[in-house]
Design a protein around this motif. Structure first.
Motif: not given
Ligand code: BES
Ligand code: ZN
Length: 617
Positions: A227-230, A246-259, A262-273
């Motif tokens: 898990t990285l964040g919310r 370690w590399e993707l530590a800022d991902m949650q803050s990217m999601i929050d910034s994007a929301e 341009y508005g709510p994130y519509a897909w529930g979770r955002y994970d990277v494989l």
């Protein structure tokens, strides 16, 4: 006698089999989606690594409001075993199907008779080793080298090579799936995913939001989750997981910034494989689970803008989808613009402008190439009817698209532009958009207040780059340019001040150097140890430069690079430059013959073309 008999049977068959119909193709699809609509897909598949095939069934819930007599699906290199239809009363019957003529790009139509009250069409099938979307990796081709791996890449029109369906971005459907895999592996899809393996190797999935077919995705391998964040996390092979987290530590803050933008994130979770190295793209925006190349795990977080890009597609592309592949710039241009806004919000304007200037340089390079040979390719709207939609995947859609949107921002001001974009995503969520309708909407909601300020025709339907294109000047890259000027005169590597250089400073340096002698290349290599470098972005540029300048000392490491990385963006420039000379072409062919078994079909296909079209001097 027996021979004669079989001959006559053959003749009889040939005479009674109806001549294949001339199929109509619209939007790169044989499907009659205007009459019969796919609404929901249920996939039941077994993953067989020994045969390299998926087998099972795809059941399509359909709406036949027009009362069509057939549903036509796209399929390519699939073996259809049988087809059944279910009517509104739940009555199931097996039906005979027809297969249309085969096209090397589009595959073939799968024509299934239906009735007005047909509710479901069920196709029992299996994939073949030729199914281009799928790459089956042996354990040696993975990071950890212990277990096999499978992943799909459906965009643009490869979903049809692993699922029979209406393979066109104008059709949206929900899906559920049950996937059976060898017990020590985990299955993941473009839907909510498991976070750990189960002993039976049976996984179920639900995607309750309607998506287009190019976002269908499957990966199977020995992966673990952190898990990285919310609502975010990372999947990777065990040996890659810690570095990836370690590399993707800022991902949650990217999601929050994007929301916030341009508005709510519509897909529930955002994970990277994080995939094995043969993944042919940098990233793929599969909903809920972005697929990413391991080459972004650089150890210094310098390449994470790729995640901002794939995340941005959760709005531009996945929520508001290009209606046809000719409208591809609506997906990618918006996404590059949005990506920059996310980067600016988190890392500041200077950093984001540095990335934008790198993009501007890449655009110039592409423009220079096309304007000499095929200027029509520099139009934002490309008519790709009758062509492979992959032809439209160039910096034009991405970067000319981004600078067009940035030009609008300059004219109307950021507050009005952001308000427009918020509205745009909200109003068209889970719908498709095409270029004509976008222009009408843009004029109506925004540009009518700024008459005559932007020549939309020139930007969208014209060649080259309009004169009012925004100018980017990054302070950071200015430093590099000053050093290049000094170095060009002195040819002394000590004149290049590389302390605090990030990946992008290095790229700007390598792209700005003059033509160099072999000795000058060797001196740069000695000073900065480029050959054998682990950062794939820098490696790609250095090996390309080595080929251009005939610096053969780098070739053994270049060959290792070409055999270990499958990301098309890094392979093509090197192969393209190699085939310019007879000696280089021979080397390209030799490397490719060994490397191709490790490449995904979309990468090996492009390299085959480069070698076939080579005209060496
Ligand atoms: N959706 C694309 C990848 C794609 C486009 C696959 C067309 C097949 C056909 C993805 O979002 C993308 O643009 N990836 C880029 C990375 C990005 C940072 C520019 C890539 O893979 O290089
Ligand atoms: Zn993209």
């Amino acid at each position: 006698m027996k021979f004669l008999l079989s001959l006559s049977v053959l003749c009889l068959l040939a005479c009674t089999t109806p001549k294949p119909k001339k199929m109509t193709v619209k939007n790169h699809s044989f499907s009659n989606y205007a009459e019969v609509k796919l609404k929901h897909l249920s996939l039941h598949l077994k993953v067989d690594f020994s045969k390299k095939e998926l087998w099972g069934s795809a059941t399509l819930q359909i709406e036949n409001t027009a009362g069509a007599s057939h549903i036509i699906l796209d399929h390519k290199t699939l073996k259809v075993d049988h087809v059944a239809v279910t009517d509104a009363n739940g009555k199931i019957k097996e039906v005979s199907f027809e297969i249309g003529p085969d096209d090397t790009v589009l595959g073939a139509a799968l024509i299934i008779p239906i009735e007005k009250n047909t509710r479901e069409v069920s196709v029992a099938y299996h994939t073949t080793p030729e199914s281009e979307a799928l790459q089956w990796l042996s354990p040696e081709q993975t990071h950890d080298k212990k277990n096999p791996f499978l992943f799909s890449q459906s965009q643009a029109i490869l979903a049809r090579t692993w699922i029979p369906l209406q393979d066109c971005p104008a059709v949206r459907f929900t899906y559920d799936a049950s996937i059976e895999v060898p017990p020590h592996l985990m299955a993941m899809m473009s839907a909510e995913n498991p976070t750990s393996k189960n002993a039976e190797g049976k996984y179920t999935f639900k995607q309750t939001k309607p998506i287009p077919s190019y976002l269908m995705a499957l990966a199977v391998g020995d992966v673990e989750f952190t898990t990285l964040g919310r609502n975010s996390g990372v999947y990777a092979e065990p040996g890659m997981l810690k570095k990836s987290v370690w590399e993707l530590a800022d991902m949650q803050s990217m999601i929050d910034s994007a929301e916030a933008l341009y508005g709510p994130y519509a897909w529930g979770r955002y994970d990277v494989l994080v995939l094995p190295p043969s993944f042919p793209f940098g990233g793929m925006e599969n909903p809920v689970l972005t697929f990413a190349t391991p080459t972004i795990i650089a150890g210094d977080r310098s390449l994470v803008s790729l995640v901002a890009h794939e995340l941005a597609h959760s709005w531009s592309g996945n929520l508001v989808t290009n209606e046809t592949w000719s409208d591809f710039w609506l997906n990618e241009g918006f996404t590059v613009y949005f990506e920059q806004r996310i980067m600016e919000k988190i890392y500041g304007r200077d950093y984001a402008e540095m990335l934008a200037e790198i993009g501007r340089g890449e655009l110039q390079h592409t423009l220079d190439d096309f304007m000499q040979t095929t200027p029509d390719e520099t139009k934002l709207f490309l008519n790709l009817d009758g062509r492979n939609p992959d032809d439209g995947v160039t910096d034009i859609a991405y970067e000319k698209g981004r600078f067009f949107l940035r030009r609008i921002e300059e004219v109307v001001g950021r507050p009005a532009w952001d308000a427009f974009l918020n509205d745009y995503f909200k109003t068209h969520a889970f719908q498709t958009m095409n270029t004509t309708r976008f222009i009408a909407y843009l004029n109506e909601k925004l540009l009518n207040k700024h008459p005559g300020q932007i020549d939309l025709n020139a930007w969208i339907y014209g060649t080259g780059l309009p004169k009012d294109a925004p100018v980017v000047k990054s302070k950071e890259l200015q430093r590099v340019e000053t050093d290049i000027v000094t170095y060009t005169k002195s040819r002394n590597p000590a004149d290049i001040h590389t302390k605090d250089y990030s990946t992008h400073h290095w790229l700007h340096l390598l792209r700005g150097l003059p033509a160099l002698s072999v000795e000058e290349m060797a001196a740069l290599d000695k000073a900065f140890t480029f050959t054998g470098i682990g950062n794939a972005e820098i490696a790609c540029d250095w090996y390309t430069l080595s080929v251009k300048n005939g610096y053969e000392t780098a070739y053994p490491d270049m060959a290792v690079f070409l055999k270990s990385v499958g990301r098309r963006k890094f392979l093509l420039p090197i192969y393209k430059n190699l085939v310019k000379t007879a000696k280089g072409k021979a080397l390209a062919e030799q490397i490719f013959s060994e490397a191709r078994k490790g490449y995904h079909a979309v990468a090996s296909g492009s390299i085959e073309e480069i070698i076939a079209n080579a005209n060496p001097k």
